[in-house]
Design a protein around this motif. Structure first.
Motif, PDB file in Angstrom:
ATOM      1  N   TYR A   1      -1.201   3.177  12.763  1.00  0.00           N
ATOM      2  CA  TYR A   1      -2.153   2.074  12.626  1.00  0.00           C
ATOM      3  C   TYR A   1      -1.779   0.920  13.559  1.00  0.00           C
TER       4      TYR A   1
ATOM      5  N   SER B   1      -9.239  -1.890   8.436  1.00  0.00           N
ATOM      6  CA  SER B   1      -8.207  -2.333   7.501  1.00  0.00           C
ATOM      7  C   SER B   1      -7.636  -3.684   7.923  1.00  0.00           C
TER       8      SER B   1
ATOM      9  N   SER C   1     -10.596   3.206  11.432  1.00  0.00           N
ATOM     10  CA  SER C   1     -10.134   2.900  10.080  1.00  0.00           C
ATOM     11  C   SER C   1      -9.048   1.831  10.108  1.00  0.00           C
TER      12      SER C   1
ATOM     13  N   ARG D   1       0.824  -1.209   0.000  1.00  0.00           N
ATOM     14  CA  ARG D   1       0.000   0.000   0.000  1.00  0.00           C
ATOM     15  C   ARG D   1       0.860   1.262   0.000  1.00  0.00           C
TER      16      ARG D   1
END
Length: 318
Positions: free
Chosen positions: A41, A99, A95, A31
């Motif tokens: 994250y 993911s 988020s 990504r």
């Protein structure tokens, strides 16, 4: 991306720890997310898994994560909110968890229905805080730091980097990624930069900014290789963003500016001042390298706030 063995640091069962590790590698390698985003994250996932471990009384497995209830997610978000975490960070955490669930689902076919049932928390819309035009121009010169016991070339270098942030709307990372061969000097009136999402754009460079870069190059004691960095540190290596941030802190002290006056605030100032002088949003979007016009539209709020403040301070009936 280098990372610690997550199985040893994550409050998770081995299968979930391995899934998180694979997910983070995917974010970084395929990504192509920035190291900062991948770290954030990973931190969000670790905090949620610690919450589940506390809730379940044992490190959660893949099955525990994928079948967690909406109440588990709401409880996690509520705890983070109680700890003072703002809505924007909570949105990012949600988020990140979605993911991770998608990554696990690609391999197992499982779905985490609770993650789809939770609405993202609302985030307060915070307007960027641009500098006054006179202050923005002042920090792109060496004069405010003339009394410092620093080599003139260092002062000229910092001024040139900040001039690119304000005069061309570059991020610090974009300015410091420029190579010597990219230097906007002489007749070169634009630089090509790679921004977020590896999106390439051409940024025009006005004459005062070119002069600032030329002044730095004339004083720089190092011979800069064409394919090497344009801006170098005291020992000739790549310049750290932290050095530029510290230079801005000294500028704040010399000029009496608020803590919100950061190198990135110069980019906000670039957009706000262009808009205030009649620039259209589409053009400013392209100059900033925003993927979405909605990201650029925040500056209409900044300019409206400035106009309203001027009206209230000047109108006799305000």
């Amino acid at each position: 991306m280098t990372e610690p063995p997550l199985a040893a640091v994550l409050p998770a069962a081995p299968d979930l720890a391995a899934a998180v590790s694979a997910w983070l590698r995917h974010l970084a390698a395929e990504r192509r997310m920035s190291a900062h985003t991948v770290e954030a994250y990973g931190r969000d996932a670790r905090q949620f898994l610690a919450f589940l471990a506390d809730r379940f009384g044992a490190p959660p497995s893949v099955a525990d994560f994928m079948t967690c209830a909406p109440a588990d997610l709401r409880g996690f978000l509520a705890r983070r909110r109680a700890e003072g975490i703002e809505g924007r960070s909570l949105q990012r955490a949600l988020s990140a968890l979605r993911s991770l669930a998608r990554s696990i689902g690609r391999d197992s076919g499982a779905t985490a229905s609770a993650l789809g049932a939770i609405r993202a928390p609302k985030a307060a819309r915070r307007l960027p805080r641009p500098l006054d035009p006179l202050d923005a121009r002042a920090v792109t010169t060496t004069e405010p730091r003339a009394g410092e016991a620093r080599d003139p070339w260092v002062l000229a270098r910092d001024a040139a980097v900040l001039a690119l942030c304000y005069g061309a709307g570059l991020r610090i990372s974009e300015a410091l990624a420029l190579k010597r061969s990219d230097a906007p000097v002489g007749a070169v009136d634009a630089v090509t930069v790679v921004g977020k999402g590896r999106k390439t754009r051409s940024a025009p460079v006005i004459a005062p900014v070119r002069k600032a870069v030329e002044a730095y190059l004339a004083l720089c004691p190092y011979t800069l290789a064409a394919d090497g960095p344009l801006f170098v540190g005291a020992k000739g290596g790549p310049l750290s963003p932290r050095i530029v941030q510290l230079a801005m802190e000294r500028m704040r002290g010399a000029l009496g500016l608020p803590d919100s006056a950061t190198p990135h605030a110069l980019r906000h100032s670039f957009a706000t001042h262009l808009l205030g002088r009649g620039g259209d949003l589409r053009t400013i979007q392209e100059l900033l390298g925003h993927a979405s016009l909605s990201t650029t539209q925040v500056y209409t709020g900044v300019d409206s706030a400035r106009l309203l403040a001027a009206y209230k301070s000047a109108h006799p009936r305000a």
